[in-house]
Design an enzyme around this catalytic site. Structure first.
Site, PDB file in Angstrom:
ATOM      1  CG  HIS A 203      -0.284   0.317   2.494  1.00 11.23           C
ATOM      2  ND1 HIS A 203       0.320  -0.654   3.241  1.00 11.23           N
ATOM      3  CD2 HIS A 203      -0.091   1.482   3.156  1.00 11.23           C
ATOM      4  CE1 HIS A 203       0.851  -0.108   4.310  1.00 11.23           C
ATOM      5  NE2 HIS A 203       0.627   1.187   4.299  1.00 11.23           N
TER       6      HIS A 203
HETATM    7  C1  UD1 Z   1      -1.748   5.766   5.785  1.00  9.93           C
HETATM    8  C2  UD1 Z   1      -0.436   6.200   6.434  1.00  9.93           C
HETATM    9  C3  UD1 Z   1       0.552   5.041   6.417  1.00  9.93           C
HETATM   10  C4  UD1 Z   1      -0.048   3.789   7.023  1.00  9.93           C
HETATM   11  C5  UD1 Z   1      -1.351   3.484   6.319  1.00  9.93           C
HETATM   12  C6  UD1 Z   1      -2.022   2.270   6.907  1.00  9.93           C
HETATM   13  C7  UD1 Z   1       0.094   8.590   6.115  1.00  9.93           C
HETATM   14  C8  UD1 Z   1       0.990   9.551   5.424  1.00  9.93           C
HETATM   15  N1  UD1 Z   1       0.187   7.296   5.715  1.00  9.93           N
HETATM   16  O1  UD1 Z   1      -1.479   5.499   4.419  1.00  9.93           O
HETATM   17  O2  UD1 Z   1       1.688   5.398   7.168  1.00  9.93           O
HETATM   18  O3  UD1 Z   1       0.856   2.714   6.875  1.00  9.93           O
HETATM   19  O4  UD1 Z   1      -2.220   4.616   6.450  1.00  9.93           O
HETATM   20  O5  UD1 Z   1      -3.027   1.787   6.075  1.00  9.93           O
HETATM   21  O6  UD1 Z   1      -0.651   8.978   6.997  1.00  9.93           O
HETATM   22  N2  UD1 Z   1      -8.570   5.397   0.988  1.00  9.93           N
HETATM   23  C9  UD1 Z   1      -9.835   4.865   0.887  1.00  9.93           C
HETATM   24  N3  UD1 Z   1     -10.527   4.606   2.043  1.00  9.93           N
HETATM   25  C10 UD1 Z   1     -10.018   4.870   3.262  1.00  9.93           C
HETATM   26  C11 UD1 Z   1      -8.725   5.419   3.353  1.00  9.93           C
HETATM   27  C12 UD1 Z   1      -8.003   5.666   2.205  1.00  9.93           C
HETATM   28  O7  UD1 Z   1     -10.356   4.630  -0.190  1.00  9.93           O
HETATM   29  O8  UD1 Z   1     -10.690   4.587   4.270  1.00  9.93           O
HETATM   30  C13 UD1 Z   1      -7.789   5.618  -0.259  1.00  9.93           C
HETATM   31  C14 UD1 Z   1      -7.980   6.996  -0.842  1.00  9.93           C
HETATM   32  O9  UD1 Z   1      -7.872   6.871  -2.232  1.00  9.93           O
HETATM   33  C15 UD1 Z   1      -6.784   7.760  -0.285  1.00  9.93           C
HETATM   34  C16 UD1 Z   1      -5.711   6.689  -0.300  1.00  9.93           C
HETATM   35  O10 UD1 Z   1      -6.403   5.476   0.037  1.00  9.93           O
HETATM   36  O11 UD1 Z   1      -6.437   8.882  -1.040  1.00  9.93           O
HETATM   37  C17 UD1 Z   1      -4.584   6.947   0.657  1.00  9.93           C
HETATM   38  O12 UD1 Z   1      -5.083   7.102   1.985  1.00  9.93           O
HETATM   39  P1  UD1 Z   1      -4.250   7.918   3.079  1.00  9.93           P
HETATM   40  O13 UD1 Z   1      -4.990   7.947   4.344  1.00  9.93           O
HETATM   41  O14 UD1 Z   1      -3.812   9.222   2.486  1.00  9.93           O
HETATM   42  O15 UD1 Z   1      -2.914   7.094   3.245  1.00  9.93           O
HETATM   43  P2  UD1 Z   1      -2.661   5.505   3.346  1.00  9.93           P
HETATM   44  O16 UD1 Z   1      -2.085   5.063   2.062  1.00  9.93           O
HETATM   45  O17 UD1 Z   1      -3.843   4.762   3.846  1.00  9.93           O
END
Ligand code: UD1
Length: 353
Positions: A203
């Site tokens: 991820h």
């Molecule tokens: C975040 C953390 C990472 C951690 C991970 C655990 C940061 C910078 N990164 O990364 O350290 O290892 O969480 O999973 O804080 N999205 C969804 N549904 C959700 C959440 C996210 O669809 O409930 C998708 C969206 O497209 C979003 C993308 O995932 O833009 C990234 O989500 P984000 O919370 O920015 O970072 P993670 O990759 O989850």
């Protein structure tokens, strides 16, 4: 004593569980603030339910966005929450955008700030998590380190007098969950045999955001000597769809993320895990399951030193690492004894007085 925990992303809910239980057991008032960084039920609600946390007291509903937009929205919302609750401690967890937002908000409001999982370093300044953890450590009043290596990093950065080694709270949850785990839901659902598949999670931005990189990894996983179940985080699903990359091909099967007990059962049933997650590297180590980490460095260096984890960045390296033999057993327990959360609550109570 009143502790206010700020969490927002999946691994933080796992770390929150033992802290919440230890706070309750000690009669501490524990306020839980969920930023809303993760909002999919399988990344959020199932952890609150399965790990017996109950609902958060406050939910900011911030959702996804670029780093600045997401972190800024949390910052804007937290002042009023901290002002209303006026806790003795704000407790932040790990290295996500939720961590750094709450840290900045707490120091600006002169509320004592404690950082759980302090002192981890990848020394890779391109990782958003590395910025978040370094800034949070330097802002915090109390640094709760999970390992001696983390203590050593903080000492080198001049933060020894704020640092306490408490152990790793993820070990607390893992040991409690392992005692209850039965059969992996994946075996019946996907017709897999025990020990005859790899469990994968990918991820991180470094692995998902460049189409060529993601394609190389997916093609590499699809060609391994056993089926690979990819527990696909919404980020990898979204990126693969945008780039036209098929996540189910060859021996690779894309599957929805699992709830925590199901993840532990699946790791135990597998021939090894292949991951870029920090938590899963440690969980595999504690379960005695081989781990292959799809990164160029790891914060959890003990897993590598003791032979249970290998860093593998290219498809060829991943294949070679996944098929390696099990290392010799070791008596070392670098992640503590499963009672870190109780220590955290005791340390917070002491430091307050
Ligand atoms: C975040 C953390 C990472 C951690 C991970 C655990 C940061 C910078 N990164 O990364 O350290 O290892 O969480 O999973 O804080 N999205 C969804 N549904 C959700 C959440 C996210 O669809 O409930 C998708 C969206 O497209 C979003 C993308 O995932 O833009 C990234 O989500 P984000 O919370 O920015 O970072 P993670 O990759 O989850």
């Amino acid at each position: 004593m009143k502790i206010l925990s700020v969490v927002g992303a999946r691994p933080q809910f796992v770390k929150l569980a033992p802290i919440h239980h230890a706070a309750k057991a000690a009669g501490v008032d524990h306020v839980i603030v969920h930023t809303g960084q993760h909002y999919d039920p399988m990344l959020s609600d199932v952890f609150f339910d399965d790990l017996g946390i109950g609902a958060p007291d406050v939910h900011l509903g911030v959702g996804s966005g670029s780093h600045g937009v997401q972190t800024g929205a949390m910052l804007a919302a937290l002042d009023a929450v901290f002002d209303e609750h006026r806790p003795d401690w704000v407790l932040v967890y790990g290295d996500t955008n939720s961590t750094v937002a709450a840290a900045l908000s707490a120091v600006k409001m002169h509320i004592p700030l404690a950082h759980l999982e302090a002192g981890l370093r990848s020394f890779n300044r391109r990782m958003p998590e590395e910025h978040n953890r370094v800034m949070t450590d330097h802002a915090a009043d109390l640094l709760l380190a999970p390992t001696q290596v983390a203590v050593d990093h903080l000492t080198r950065e001049g933060l020894a007098d704020r640092t306490i080694l408490v152990g790793d709270v993820m070990t607390d949850v893992l040991l409690a969950t392992r005692a209850e785990v039965l059969t992996s839901v994946l075996l019946a659902e996907l017709g897999l045999a025990q020990g005859e598949f790899y469990l994968a999670t990918i991820h991180r931005a470094e692995n998902t955001d460049d189409p060529q990189r993601l394609e190389e990894l997916v093609e590499g996983l699809a060609g391994l000597d056993r089926p690979v179940v990819l527990l696909a985080h919404p980020r990898v699903v979204a990126k693969a769809a945008a780039y036209g990359i098929d996540l189910t091909r060859g021996g690779l099967i894309a599957h929805a993320p699992l709830a925590y007990p199901d993840l532990i059962a699946a790791a135990l049933a597998s021939a090894g895990v292949i991951t870029d997650s920090g938590g899963l590297q440690k969980e595999a180590f504690l379960l005695g399951v081989l781990c292959t980490t799809v990164r160029t460095e790891t914060e959890w260096v003990e897993t590598v030193r003791l032979g249970w984890n290998v860093l593998a960045n290219t498809a060829g390296e991943i294949a070679a690492a996944a098929m390696r033999p099990i290392p010799p057993a070791s008596e070392e327990a670098p992640y503590g004894d499963g009672h870190a959360a109780e220590r955290v609550i005791a340390v917070l109570a002491d430091a307050r007085g």
